[in-house]
Design a protein around this motif. Structure first.
Motif, short mmCIF file in Angstrom:
data_model
loop_
_atom_site.label_atom_id
_atom_site.label_comp_id
_atom_site.label_asym_id
_atom_site.label_seq_id
_atom_site.Cartn_x
_atom_site.Cartn_y
_atom_site.Cartn_z
N LEU A 152 45.84 40.80 35.70
CA LEU A 152 45.39 41.67 35.80
C LEU A 152 44.20 42.21 35.86
O LEU A 152 42.75 41.53 35.50
CB LEU A 152 45.44 42.76 34.46
N ARG A 153 43.70 43.61 36.53
CA ARG A 153 42.37 43.50 37.14
C ARG A 153 41.47 44.55 35.53
O ARG A 153 42.33 45.30 35.82
CB ARG A 153 42.00 44.36 37.96
N ILE A 154 40.78 44.07 35.40
CA ILE A 154 39.87 44.96 34.23
C ILE A 154 39.52 46.72 34.74
O ILE A 154 38.37 46.38 35.68
CB ILE A 154 38.76 43.98 32.69
N GLU A 155 39.73 47.47 33.99
CA GLU A 155 38.90 48.51 34.46
C GLU A 155 37.66 49.24 33.47
O GLU A 155 38.59 49.42 32.04
CB GLU A 155 39.83 49.86 35.09
N ASN A 156 36.91 49.99 33.81
CA ASN A 156 36.11 50.88 32.50
C ASN A 156 36.82 52.18 31.66
O ASN A 156 36.42 52.76 32.21
CB ASN A 156 35.12 50.46 32.66
#
Length: 426
Positions: A162-166
């Motif tokens: 899972l790519r963390i987004e802000n």
């Protein structure tokens, strides 16, 4: 006060704009927060995470918002809440029911907090989602971890794909421009703040302690609701005015001292920040008058020039430049380059759901922004320190001083004070 209340449509609209900025095949998790222990079995008063509040309207501990964005048109929202617990509710109050949550937030899908971990694991592990949006902002690197940080750590170990987004960056951008219902709530907050400040002015007299001024302000705000001040009030007199963020309230105003206040109220989640400085005896002396007029002229100059398209950084810069000119004309400064001797802090910060609002710092001013115009003058040699701070709403072709309703000229302040303690003493 008018019954200005934000409706669920406001919070639904905030979420809709949030989702438009998110990528398809993503998850969003937002937390309202948990209590912080103060000592032994006592906790600090709970304060809901403002970004969570901005998206849901829900105030209370341990709420969780879980959102699935499967495509541009397919969004699923769910709120997790504390389950009913008659024993705990007897001690700490009734917990929100699903119907109340839906009426406030516009979200009709519910679960209890103990179900969140299982639900999240099912979603995160099936392979349908590539992104996880979290708000993991920290004001300082030494700040403690919040629930979002703990989920971030777990995701790195269990769901490394899972790519963390802000999420924080998106909400900050949304909060930069105030919507009409926010502005109306801020107008109501201004009225409450005016009542608190004028009550202190009317009560003011030599010999009055700072904690007595604070008690007057707190009592007045208490007539308009249980929430109290928007932030810890800064109320000081005399030499204590030279501590910019002063919270001791132990000093005593002596005849000839200036009283400094930096205070605010809130209404329906929206806050303001207003500063006034007045002589405790009700009459400005020559030096106080000279300095205050410089601050007032600077403030009026700013409200005459702020408009859309102006660089945001120029607000601070112009306050400093123009105030230096005023102080030089008044014979206080020899050279404008010495302005740092008397101006110790910046002159503009945004206000809203936070008193120092967590927004995306704009490069250019735009309609709907609300920020402070703060002119501080600190003359230690003369023993005079104060600030004049008002809230500026940027309009389509200029700006409006929202806190002009609070006495701010020397004549207005002295007239207000004549109607108080000294009038009652005659």
């Amino acid at each position: 006060m008018e019954d200005v209340k934000m409706r669920k449509e406001f919070f639904k609209g905030n979420r809709r704009r949030m989702y438009q900025e998110m990528k398809p095949h993503s998850l969003l998790v937002m937390f309202s927060g948990r209590e912080v222990r103060k000592t032994s079995d006592e906790y600090y008063p709970f304060y809901t995470d403002r970004n969570f509040l901005y998206l849901t309207g829900l105030e209370g501990k341990e709420f969780i918002l879980l959102v699935r964005k499967d495509s541009e048109s397919e969004i699923n929202e769910k709120i997790y809440m504390l389950p009913p617990d008659l024993l705990k509710e007897r001690w700490t109050g009734e917990r929100m029911k699903p119907g109340q949550v839906e009426e406030t937030s516009g979200i009709g899908n519910f679960g209890y907090v103990e179900e969140f971990e299982t639900d999240f694991h099912k979603l995160a592990s099936v392979g349908n989602y590539q992104y996880l949006y979290l708000d993991v902002y920290k004001e300082d690197t030494d700040d403690g971890d919040l629930p979002a940080h703990r989920l971030l750590s777990k995701a790195a170990k269990v769901y490394p794909y899972l790519r963390i987004e802000n999420a924080n960056a998106i909400v900050r951008s949304l909060r930069t421009i105030k919507q009409p219902c926010e502005i109306e709530a801020m107008r109501e907050a201004e009225k409450i703040t005016r009542e608190g400040i004028t009550a202190m002015m009317k009560a003011s007299r030599p010999g009055m302690y700072e904690y007595q001024y604070k008690a007057v302000f707190d009592y007045t705000l208490g007539q308009y609701g249980p929430q109290g001040p928007a932030f810890p009030s800064i109320i000081s007199a005399g030499k204590n005015n030279f501590c910019i963020h002063y919270y001791s309230y132990t000093g005593q105003a002596q005849d000839g001292d200036m009283v400094l206040n930096d205070v605010g109220a809130w209404h329906d989640h929206l806050m303001n920040d207003v500063s006034r400085g007045w002589p405790c005896n009700g009459r400005y002396n020559e030096k106080q008058r000279r300095l205050y007029e410089c601050a007032l002229k600077t403030s009026n100059h700013m409200f005459g020039m702020i408009k859309p398209g102006m660089p945001m950084a120029e607000v601070d810069a112009e306050i400093r430049r123009y105030n230096a000119l005023m102080l030089k004309e008044a014979g206080v400064l020899k050279n404008v380059e010495e302005i740092g001797t008397y101006m110790w802090h910046g002159g503009a910060h945004h206000v809203g759901f936070d008193v120092h609002d967590a927004i995306k710092q704009p490069e250019v001013i735009a309609p709907g922004m609300v920020f402070c115009v703060d002119v501080g003058i600190y003359h230690e040699e003369w023993g005079i320190g104060f600030r004049l701070e008002d809230n500026c709403l940027v309009t389509e072709d200029g700006c409006e001083n929202l806190s002009v309703i609070t006495p701010r000229t020397i004549a207005e302040i002295e007239d207000t004070m004549k109607k108080g303690y000294y009038a009652a003493s005659i």
